[in-house]
Write a protein that holds these residues in place. Structure first.
Motif, mmCIF file in Angstrom:
data_model
loop_
_atom_site.group_PDB
_atom_site.id
_atom_site.type_symbol
_atom_site.label_atom_id
_atom_site.label_comp_id
_atom_site.label_asym_id
_atom_site.label_seq_id
_atom_site.Cartn_x
_atom_site.Cartn_y
_atom_site.Cartn_z
ATOM 1 N N PHE A 69 21.716 24.291 51.813
ATOM 2 C CA PHE A 69 20.458 23.995 51.141
ATOM 3 C C PHE A 69 20.798 23.449 49.760
ATOM 4 O O PHE A 69 21.912 23.602 49.281
ATOM 5 N N GLN A 97 18.799 22.877 45.685
ATOM 6 C CA GLN A 97 17.613 23.011 44.854
ATOM 7 C C GLN A 97 17.865 22.341 43.519
ATOM 8 O O GLN A 97 18.802 22.713 42.796
ATOM 9 N N LYS A 143 12.175 21.613 41.451
ATOM 10 C CA LYS A 143 11.856 21.231 42.821
ATOM 11 C C LYS A 143 12.060 22.400 43.766
ATOM 12 O O LYS A 143 12.767 23.352 43.456
ATOM 13 N N GLU A 144 11.446 22.283 44.930
ATOM 14 C CA GLU A 144 11.609 23.322 45.936
ATOM 15 C C GLU A 144 12.977 23.201 46.600
ATOM 16 O O GLU A 144 13.559 22.119 46.686
ATOM 17 N N ARG A 145 13.438 24.315 47.081
ATOM 18 C CA ARG A 145 14.685 24.317 47.839
ATOM 19 C C ARG A 145 14.484 23.540 49.131
ATOM 20 O O ARG A 145 13.446 23.643 49.773
ATOM 21 N N GLU A 146 15.462 22.758 49.513
ATOM 22 C CA GLU A 146 15.370 22.001 50.754
ATOM 23 C C GLU A 146 16.625 22.180 51.597
ATOM 24 O O GLU A 146 17.735 22.327 51.075
ATOM 25 N N ALA A 170 18.840 16.198 56.698
ATOM 26 C CA ALA A 170 17.610 15.727 56.076
ATOM 27 C C ALA A 170 17.667 14.195 56.004
ATOM 28 O O ALA A 170 18.750 13.610 55.867
ATOM 29 N N SER A 206 14.347 28.733 57.497
ATOM 30 C CA SER A 206 14.006 28.506 56.088
ATOM 31 C C SER A 206 14.425 29.688 55.215
ATOM 32 O O SER A 206 14.436 29.570 53.987
#
Length: 122
Positions: free
Chosen positions: A37, A39, A43-46, A61, A107
């Motif tokens: 992941f 971050q 911003k949000e964690r992706e 992604a 997630s």
């Protein structure tokens, strides 16, 4: 208790490459989905990428497809991320994660590393 420790982060110029790695200690993730992941500030964690414990299922992604490649070596409990053609927007803290028994990271993975900073800047 499995612990994940990342290494290899740093500063790289746009267009450059970097490889980050994660080693599991205190156990094995040979039967776990593992991945990364990230971050960025504000911003949000992706989820960047994950690979199933058999290696058959790999997710990337859209933002990193064709530039990043995930590798796993269960013999040494290591998962690595090769990052090429880096962009400033790739700047983030990258976290290693593992989910036992799954084909893809959820997630909220069961195990997390503490993260390694990757900064892409000239």
């Amino acid at each position: 208790q499995v612990q994940l420790v990342e290494s290899g982060g740093g500063l790289v110029q746009p267009g450059g490459s970097l490889r980050i790695s994660c080693v599991a200690s205190g156990g094995t993730f040979s039967r776990a989905a593992v991945g990364w992941f990230r971050q960025a500030p504000g911003k949000e964690r992706e989820l960047v990428t994950s690979i199933s414990w058999g290696g058959e299922t790999i997710y990337y992604a859209d933002s990193v497809k064709g530039r990043f490649t995930i590798f796993r070596d269960d013999a040494v409990n290591t998962v690595s991320l090769q990052m090429n053609s880096l962009k400033p927007e790739d700047t983030a803290v990258y976290y290693c994660a593992a989910d036992p028994g799954l084909s893809r990271l959820t997630s909220a993975p069961f195990y997390w590393g503490r993260g390694t900073q990757v900064t892409v800047s000239s």
